[in-house]
Design a protein around this motif. Structure first.
Motif, mmCIF file in Angstrom:
data_model
loop_
_atom_site.group_PDB
_atom_site.id
_atom_site.type_symbol
_atom_site.label_atom_id
_atom_site.label_comp_id
_atom_site.label_asym_id
_atom_site.label_seq_id
_atom_site.Cartn_x
_atom_site.Cartn_y
_atom_site.Cartn_z
ATOM 1 N N UNK A 115 0.857 -1.178 0.000
ATOM 2 C CA UNK A 115 0.000 0.000 0.000
ATOM 3 C C UNK A 115 0.895 1.231 0.000
ATOM 4 N N UNK A 116 0.348 2.345 -0.442
ATOM 5 C CA UNK A 116 1.082 3.605 -0.516
ATOM 6 C C UNK A 116 0.442 4.614 0.419
ATOM 7 N N UNK A 117 1.280 5.267 1.216
ATOM 8 C CA UNK A 117 0.819 6.267 2.171
ATOM 9 C C UNK A 117 1.198 7.648 1.647
ATOM 10 N N UNK A 118 0.195 8.486 1.455
ATOM 11 C CA UNK A 118 0.443 9.861 1.033
ATOM 12 C C UNK A 118 0.377 10.798 2.219
ATOM 13 N N UNK A 119 1.366 11.681 2.319
ATOM 14 C CA UNK A 119 1.412 12.654 3.415
ATOM 15 C C UNK A 119 1.517 14.060 2.842
ATOM 16 N N UNK A 120 0.747 14.984 3.406
ATOM 17 C CA UNK A 120 0.804 16.390 3.008
ATOM 18 C C UNK A 120 1.123 17.240 4.234
ATOM 19 N N UNK A 121 2.144 18.058 4.106
ATOM 20 C CA UNK A 121 2.560 18.949 5.188
ATOM 21 C C UNK A 121 2.028 20.348 4.898
ATOM 22 N N UNK A 122 0.992 20.758 5.635
ATOM 23 C CA UNK A 122 0.410 22.082 5.437
ATOM 24 C C UNK A 122 0.883 23.061 6.509
ATOM 25 N N UNK A 123 1.883 22.637 7.287
ATOM 26 C CA UNK A 123 2.413 23.505 8.332
ATOM 27 C C UNK A 123 3.592 24.325 7.847
ATOM 28 N N UNK A 124 4.320 24.900 8.797
ATOM 29 C CA UNK A 124 5.458 25.764 8.480
ATOM 30 C C UNK A 124 6.790 25.121 8.817
ATOM 31 N N UNK A 125 6.777 23.943 9.453
ATOM 32 C CA UNK A 125 8.010 23.251 9.813
ATOM 33 C C UNK A 125 8.104 21.939 9.050
ATOM 34 N N UNK A 126 9.323 21.479 8.743
ATOM 35 C CA UNK A 126 9.470 20.193 8.049
ATOM 36 C C UNK A 126 9.043 19.030 8.935
ATOM 37 N N UNK A 127 8.546 17.983 8.279
ATOM 38 C CA UNK A 127 8.115 16.769 8.974
ATOM 39 C C UNK A 127 9.136 15.674 8.704
ATOM 40 N N UNK A 128 9.691 15.103 9.756
ATOM 41 C CA UNK A 128 10.654 14.009 9.635
ATOM 42 C C UNK A 128 9.923 12.681 9.851
ATOM 43 N N UNK A 129 9.802 11.901 8.788
ATOM 44 C CA UNK A 129 9.089 10.623 8.867
ATOM 45 C C UNK A 129 10.017 9.575 9.467
ATOM 46 N N UNK A 130 9.530 8.887 10.489
ATOM 47 C CA UNK A 130 10.347 7.903 11.202
ATOM 48 C C UNK A 130 10.026 6.478 10.753
#
Length: 237
Positions: A61-76
Motif C-alpha cells: 500500500x502507498x501512504x500519502x502525506x501532506x505537510x500544510x504547516x510551516x516546519x518540516x516533517x521528519x518521517x520515522x
C-alpha cells in the motif's frame, strides 16, 4: 483510508516524493502519540481496490502525506496491525514496522511512502480490520497519524483450487446419491414382480428389461464421470 477525495489521494500518491526505506527493522512498540493538525494522510492499495490480502504473501500500500504547516516533517516509520473486525481490542497480528532514513517532507509539500506487509500464512481466511499508522516528528516532537483504519479481505493462496476440489467432491456425492436412489427403486420393483410372478415352465426366456436399463444408466454415469475428471485434470496440469 482517511475520508479524503479520490483526487487528493491520486495527487498525494503520484505527485509526491518517495521516502528511503531503512534496512534495519525496529520495534516501535505502541506509542500513544497524538496526530499533528498540520499533517494530512491518505492511502491507496495499488491495483487492489478490493483490498484482497493473500495469506503469507506480500501486499503493498502507498501512504500519502501532506505537510500544510510551516516546519518540516521528519518521517520515522510506518507500522500496522491486524484486529478482529468486531472488537479492536482483540489483536490478531502485529505486522512488521518499516523504518525510513532521511525522509523529510518540507512545508507545503506532498510525499508518498510505500509500505509492504504480509499477514501470517496460517491466518484463517475472512474479513479483518487493518490499522496502519505513520510515526513522525516536528521540531523534535513525536507524532503519530492513522492513515488507514478499515477492513481487508484475507484469502488463502490457491483458494480457487480448493473450490474446484469441493465442486468435484460434491458432484461425485450427488451422482452416488442418484445412483443409490435408482438402484433402490429398481430393487423394489423387482421384489414386487417376484412376489406376483406365477410359476412358469423351465426354458429359455428373453433377458430382463430392467437389467438392460441398469446397464445403460451405469454406462451413462461412468461416461460423464470420466469426462468431468479428465477435463479438470487437464485444466490443473
Amino acid at each position: 483510508c482517511q475520508s479524503e477525495a479520490e483526487a487528493d489521494v491520486a495527487e498525494a500518491v503520484e505527485g509526491g516524493d518517495l521516502g528511503i526505506v531503512g534496512e534495519d527493522v525496529q520495534d516501535f512498540g505502541d506509542p500513544n502519540y497524538s496526530s499533528a493538525p498540520e499533517v494530512k494522510t491518505v492511502c491507496v492499495f495499488p491495483k487492489n481496490s478490493a483490498k484482497l490480502v493473500l495469506a503469507g504473501e506480500q501486499t503493498e500500500l502507498l501512504v500519502g502525506m501532506e505537510n500544510i504547516g510551516e516546519s518540516p516533517v521528519n518521517v520515522i516509520a510506518i507500522k500496522a496491525s491486524v484486529h478482529l473486525p468486531f472488537d479492536h481490542r482483540m489483536l490478531v497480528q502485529n505486522l512488521t514496522a518499516v523504518a525510513f532514513n532521511n525522509a523529510t517532507v518540507p512545508p507545503s509539500v506532498q510525499a508518498t511512502f510505500p509500505y509492504v506487509f504480509a499477514v501470517s500464512k496460517y491466518l484463517q481466511p475472512g474479513t479483518f480490520d487493518l490499522v496502519g499508522s505513520i510515526i513522525y516528528d516536528i521540531d523534535q516532537q513525536p507524532y503519530q497519524s492513522t492513515f488507514y483504519n478499515g477492513t481487508i479481505e484475507v484469502v488463502e493462496v490457491g483458494g480457487f483450487l480448493s473450490v474446484e476440489s469441493v465442486f468435484l467432491v460434491t458432484l461425485g456425492i450427488a451422482l452416488l446419491v442418484l445412483l443409490g436412489l435408482w438402484l433402490h427403486g429398481q430393487f423394489q420393483r423387482i421384489t414386487k414382480k417376484t412376489k406376483r410372478a406365477p410359476k412358469v415352465e423351465v426354458g429359455t426366456r428373453a433377458p430382463d428389461a430392467s437389467l438392460d436399463e441398469w446397464l445403460q444408466v451405469m454406462s451413462w454415469l461412468m461416461h460423464h464421470i470420466i469426462i468431468i475428471i479428465t477435463s479438470h485434470s487437464f485444466y490443473f496440469s
